[in-house]
Design a protein around this motif. Structure first.
Motif, PDB file in Angstrom:
ATOM      1  N   ARG A  74      13.010 -21.638  27.632  1.00 32.54           N
ATOM      2  CA  ARG A  74      13.894 -21.799  28.799  1.00 32.54           C
ATOM      3  C   ARG A  74      13.866 -20.543  29.672  1.00 32.54           C
ATOM      4  NH1 ARG A  74      15.896 -26.808  29.645  1.00 32.54           N
ATOM      5  NH2 ARG A  74      18.042 -26.187  30.037  1.00 32.54           N
ATOM      6  N   ASP A  75      13.333 -19.451  29.096  1.00 32.79           N
ATOM      7  CA  ASP A  75      13.211 -18.214  29.864  1.00 32.79           C
ATOM      8  C   ASP A  75      11.911 -18.285  30.653  1.00 32.79           C
ATOM      9  OD1 ASP A  75      13.050 -15.693  30.887  1.00 32.79           O
ATOM     10  OD2 ASP A  75      13.219 -14.640  28.975  1.00 32.79           O
ATOM     11  N   ARG A  76      11.992 -18.959  31.791  1.00 36.97           N
ATOM     12  CA  ARG A  76      10.775 -19.241  32.552  1.00 36.97           C
ATOM     13  C   ARG A  76      10.042 -17.990  32.996  1.00 36.97           C
ATOM     14  NH1 ARG A  76      12.844 -23.203  36.990  1.00 36.97           N
ATOM     15  NH2 ARG A  76      14.514 -23.940  35.676  1.00 36.97           N
ATOM     16  N   ALA A  77      10.794 -17.006  33.420  1.00 38.83           N
ATOM     17  CA  ALA A  77      10.160 -15.784  33.931  1.00 38.83           C
ATOM     18  C   ALA A  77       9.285 -15.137  32.866  1.00 38.83           C
ATOM     19  CB  ALA A  77      11.220 -14.816  34.420  1.00 38.83           C
ATOM     20  N   ALA A  78       9.696 -15.265  31.589  1.00 35.66           N
ATOM     21  CA  ALA A  78       8.937 -14.619  30.508  1.00 35.66           C
ATOM     22  C   ALA A  78       7.776 -15.478  30.028  1.00 35.66           C
ATOM     23  CB  ALA A  78       9.880 -14.321  29.338  1.00 35.66           C
ATOM     24  N   VAL A  79       7.981 -16.782  29.982  1.00 32.21           N
ATOM     25  CA  VAL A  79       7.021 -17.671  29.314  1.00 32.21           C
ATOM     26  C   VAL A  79       6.031 -18.338  30.281  1.00 32.21           C
ATOM     27  CG1 VAL A  79       6.854 -19.800  27.942  1.00 32.21           C
ATOM     28  CG2 VAL A  79       8.604 -18.104  27.397  1.00 32.21           C
ATOM     29  N   ARG A  80       6.514 -18.767  31.426  1.00 27.93           N
ATOM     30  CA  ARG A  80       5.676 -19.592  32.298  1.00 27.93           C
ATOM     31  C   ARG A  80       4.461 -18.889  32.908  1.00 27.93           C
ATOM     32  NH1 ARG A  80       8.791 -24.111  33.476  1.00 27.93           N
ATOM     33  NH2 ARG A  80       9.431 -24.843  31.434  1.00 27.93           N
ATOM     34  N   PRO A  81       4.516 -17.595  33.172  1.00 29.36           N
ATOM     35  CA  PRO A  81       3.292 -16.971  33.679  1.00 29.36           C
ATOM     36  C   PRO A  81       2.135 -17.064  32.687  1.00 29.36           C
ATOM     37  CG  PRO A  81       5.174 -15.571  34.140  1.00 29.36           C
ATOM     38  CD  PRO A  81       5.656 -16.670  33.231  1.00 29.36           C
ATOM     39  N   ARG A  82       2.457 -17.322  31.421  1.00 28.21           N
ATOM     40  CA  ARG A  82       1.406 -17.418  30.398  1.00 28.21           C
ATOM     41  C   ARG A  82       1.116 -18.875  30.026  1.00 28.21           C
ATOM     42  NH1 ARG A  82       3.671 -13.321  25.881  1.00 28.21           N
ATOM     43  NH2 ARG A  82       1.542 -13.460  25.082  1.00 28.21           N
ATOM     44  N   THR A  83       1.807 -19.804  30.695  1.00 29.95           N
ATOM     45  CA  THR A  83       1.753 -21.206  30.284  1.00 29.95           C
ATOM     46  C   THR A  83       1.345 -22.124  31.429  1.00 29.95           C
ATOM     47  OG1 THR A  83       3.631 -20.703  28.843  1.00 29.95           O
ATOM     48  CG2 THR A  83       3.105 -23.027  29.159  1.00 29.95           C
ATOM     49  N   GLY A  84       0.456 -23.050  31.149  1.00 29.54           N
ATOM     50  CA  GLY A  84       0.111 -24.095  32.117  1.00 29.54           C
ATOM     51  C   GLY A  84       0.599 -25.429  31.587  1.00 29.54           C
ATOM     52  N   ILE A  85       1.191 -26.230  32.463  1.00 27.40           N
ATOM     53  CA  ILE A  85       1.751 -27.509  32.013  1.00 27.40           C
ATOM     54  C   ILE A  85       1.168 -28.647  32.845  1.00 27.40           C
ATOM     55  CG2 ILE A  85       3.852 -28.884  31.740  1.00 27.40           C
ATOM     56  CD1 ILE A  85       5.399 -26.291  31.345  1.00 27.40           C
ATOM     57  N   MET A  86       0.548 -29.596  32.156  1.00 29.66           N
ATOM     58  CA  MET A  86       0.095 -30.822  32.817  1.00 29.66           C
ATOM     59  C   MET A  86       1.089 -31.910  32.444  1.00 29.66           C
ATOM     60  SD  MET A  86      -3.553 -32.744  32.452  1.00 29.66           S
ATOM     61  CE  MET A  86      -3.964 -34.179  33.429  1.00 29.66           C
ATOM     62  N   LEU A  87       1.898 -32.312  33.415  1.00 30.92           N
ATOM     63  CA  LEU A  87       2.943 -33.293  33.144  1.00 30.92           C
ATOM     64  C   LEU A  87       2.342 -34.675  32.934  1.00 30.92           C
ATOM     65  CD1 LEU A  87       5.442 -32.211  35.942  1.00 30.92           C
ATOM     66  CD2 LEU A  87       5.599 -31.677  33.508  1.00 30.92           C
ATOM     67  N   GLN A  88       3.133 -35.553  32.320  1.00 35.23           N
ATOM     68  CA  GLN A  88       2.657 -36.919  32.090  1.00 35.23           C
ATOM     69  C   GLN A  88       2.538 -37.682  33.411  1.00 35.23           C
ATOM     70  OE1 GLN A  88       4.889 -40.310  29.974  1.00 35.23           O
ATOM     71  NE2 GLN A  88       4.020 -39.112  28.315  1.00 35.23           N
ATOM     72  N   GLU A  89       3.456 -37.384  34.337  1.00 34.96           N
ATOM     73  CA  GLU A  89       3.384 -37.990  35.666  1.00 34.96           C
ATOM     74  C   GLU A  89       3.196 -36.866  36.672  1.00 34.96           C
ATOM     75  OE1 GLU A  89       6.374 -41.284  36.344  1.00 34.96           O
ATOM     76  OE2 GLU A  89       7.043 -40.470  34.444  1.00 34.96           O
ATOM     77  N   SER A  90       2.510 -37.190  37.765  1.00 36.88           N
ATOM     78  CA  SER A  90       2.005 -36.138  38.635  1.00 36.88           C
ATOM     79  C   SER A  90       3.058 -35.198  39.208  1.00 36.88           C
ATOM     80  CB  SER A  90       1.184 -36.755  39.758  1.00 36.88           C
ATOM     81  OG  SER A  90      -0.032 -37.188  39.228  1.00 36.88           O
ATOM     82  N   GLY A  91       3.987 -35.709  40.062  1.00 38.51           N
ATOM     83  CA  GLY A  91       4.999 -34.831  40.613  1.00 38.51           C
ATOM     84  C   GLY A  91       4.506 -33.898  41.698  1.00 38.51           C
TER      85      GLY A  91
END
Lengths: 300, 238
Positions: A74-91
């Motif tokens: 949930r700590d996006r600032a810490a985790v998301r720069p290292r993470t790529g997410i392909m959602l099930q629906e485009s968005g």
């Protein structure tokens, strides 16, 4: 080994996700190690999307702990720069072009990459300037993949990445996944195409009704069920050398944990007695057999 | 935040419906009010300014903000943005920054034209404070309304109560003053802000007395934000 190398990229302990009275995920625990391709599979409504979205950080856990890179997802600032997410629906926003969409999401990941490189990977270079609303379903999935792998993240979530893709696009996608893995990226995959998981996953978690029914490598999972030999016989055939069951369509089914040995026995028996084993099929247990067995166990 | 704002600005200028709603309708309505002002002698200039401001802020900012948020949620764009490293406050700020900036520019232009064709405001600072407080209040109400709005089409219904309400209140307060029903007029959303605009434009009221009128508007901001934190959703209801 350094502590970074031994710390799991994903560490889920006793995760529960509830929606009102509905318990979608029950006491789920698993770890994903650096560089692994971990497939989270399950029957429809098994809770894998709830589990995945909680690990991604889109959803809060009702109880239990989820750590990604040692941090709360949930700590996006810490985790998301290292993470790529392909959602099930485009968005994607329909009024932005393909290139604008990749550029926008890319900038927000705080990683760096070239939009042209990514569009080339997903074969959307010729559509860079057209609006997302004009893309087909498969093209939107490819665009989604391009944003997920922007900047070659250390951890990539792929939620049904190949649904709606043609063979060539699938090959391109898996080629890029292979490249990411060579660079050390960790992949978490959900898919309904079991052969993809069987072929590519280092480990698999099989979910059913909110819990893990099995977890392990493909060989560990398939080892729990016997291999099978199927064939049909002429009506005058002598007694078989192995225990077999007769199916409703008249074929014989031999279940074995020693496929090579028992197949050898069967072929020798047929050779010695000049019996033709018609429509002979023999093979190890496949992932879909394991999958089916989950439903059978529940119904039993 | 600015990357999101930039993409929103691109979309605003590509979406004809949003563009018409946000630019042409308020501008045309404002021109009509100015036309009336020229032909109706003795029209309270402060009241006209208040109604014009609310017209632009309610139609240009409030309805567009609600429609934008509902649309971005419906097509999962909000979820997509939450897949990145940007926090929720920056996502919302980025999404609402262009429409807010355009609205402030519109209000500034329209009130400047009004001050040129008629008389300028007596208390410019007070007027700026009133406009900014109204903008913040309507943004808060937009967030709360977006929480109960399932789609852009649904926004045409869900925005009506507040849209009609603040326009009616601003007109009521602007043209009838606050000598009667003063408490009711001031606590209704937009009432005290409208009175503040009237005072700022017409003058004759002590600065400190007018400044107190910011309190009810800011209270509505708090109410709206509290409501928004309870009802705002980032993903469509399934």
């Amino acid at each position: 080994m350094s502590s970074t190398a031994t710390t799991p990229v994903i560490d889920v302990e006793r995760l529960n996700v509830e929606y009102g009275d509905f318990h979608a995920v029950k006491d789920l625990s698993f770890q994903v190690q650096r560089g692994e391709l971990y497939a989270l599979l399950g029957t429809n409504g098994a809770g894998k999307t709830s589990a995945l979205e909680t690990v991604e950080g889109h959803r809060a856990a009702s109880s239990g702990t989820v750590r990604v890179f040692g941090q709360s997802p949930r700590d996006r600032a810490a985790v998301r720069p290292r993470t790529g997410i392909m959602l099930q629906e485009s968005g994607f926003s329909p009024d932005l072009t393909v290139a604008e969409s990749v550029r926008l999401i890319g900038r927000l990941t705080q990683r760096t990459d070239r939009v042209e490189r990514l569009l080339d990977i997903v074969d959307l270079t010729s559509k860079a300037g057209i609006k997302v609303s004009q893309l087909s379903g498969g093209e939107k999935r490819r665009l989604d993949f391009a944003t997920a792998v922007y900047g070659s993240p250390e951890l990539v979530f792929l939620d049904e990445p190949t649904t709606g893709l043609d063979i060539q696009s699938r090959d391109h996608l898996w080629h890029e996944v292979d490249r990411l893995r060579e660079d050390g990226s960790t992949i978490v995959l959900t898919t309904h195409y079991l052969e993809e998981a069987q072929q590519r996953a280092d480990r698999i978690g099989l979910m059913h009704r909110g819990v893990f029914h099995r977890e392990g490598t493909v060989s560990e999972l398939t080892r729990t069920l016997p291999a099978t030999v199927r064939f049909s016989l002429p009506s005058s055939a002598p007694d078989l050398p192995l225990p077999a069951t007769r199916e409703s369509d008249g074929t014989f089914l031999v279940e074995t944990t020693s496929l090579q040995k028992d197949l050898h026995v069967l072929l020798n028996w047929a050779q010695d007695r000049a019996v033709e084993l018609r429509e002979l099929q023999a093979g190890p247990t496949r992932l879909d057999d394991v999958f089916r067995s989950i439903g059978s166990e529940q119904n039993a | 935040m600015f990357a999101i704002a930039q993409s929103e600005l691109i979309q605003v200028f590509r979406n004809r419906l949003v563009l018409v709603t946000m630019l042409i309708v308020p501008a045309a309505s404002s021109a009509f009010y100015m036309y009336l002002h020229d032909r109706i002698p003795g029209l309270d200039l402060g009241a006209v300014a208040a109604v014009l401001m609310f017209l632009v802020v309610a139609m240009g900012l409030y309805t567009t903000a609600v429609t934008t948020l509902a649309s971005r949620r419906q097509n999962l764009f909000l979820k997509r943005l939450r897949s990145t490293a940007v926090d929720d406050t920056r996502i919302l700020s980025g999404l609402l920054l262009p429409v807010t900036a355009i609205t402030i520019v519109q209000v500034a232009v329209i009130l400047t034209v009004l001050s040129v064709v008629a008389d300028p405001p007596a208390e410019l600072l007070l007027l700026v404070a009133a406009v900014l407080a109204t903008v913040i209040m309507m943004l808060g109400l937009a967030l709360a309304t977006a929480g109960v709005t399932n789609s852009p089409e649904h926004a045409q219904v869900t925005t009506l109560p507040i849209l009609v309400g603040v326009l009616a209140v601003s007109g009521w307060v602007g043209f009838s003053g606050t000598e009667e029903f003063s408490l009711v007029k001031r606590i209704l959303p937009g009432g005290s802000a409208a009175e503040l605009v009237v005072n700022a434009w017409n003058g004759g009221v002590a600065f400190a007395d007018s400044l107190v009128l910011l309190a009810p508007t800011l209270a509505w901001v708090v109410v709206a934000v509290v409501l928004a934190t309870r009802v705002f959703r980032w993903e469509p209801r399934r």
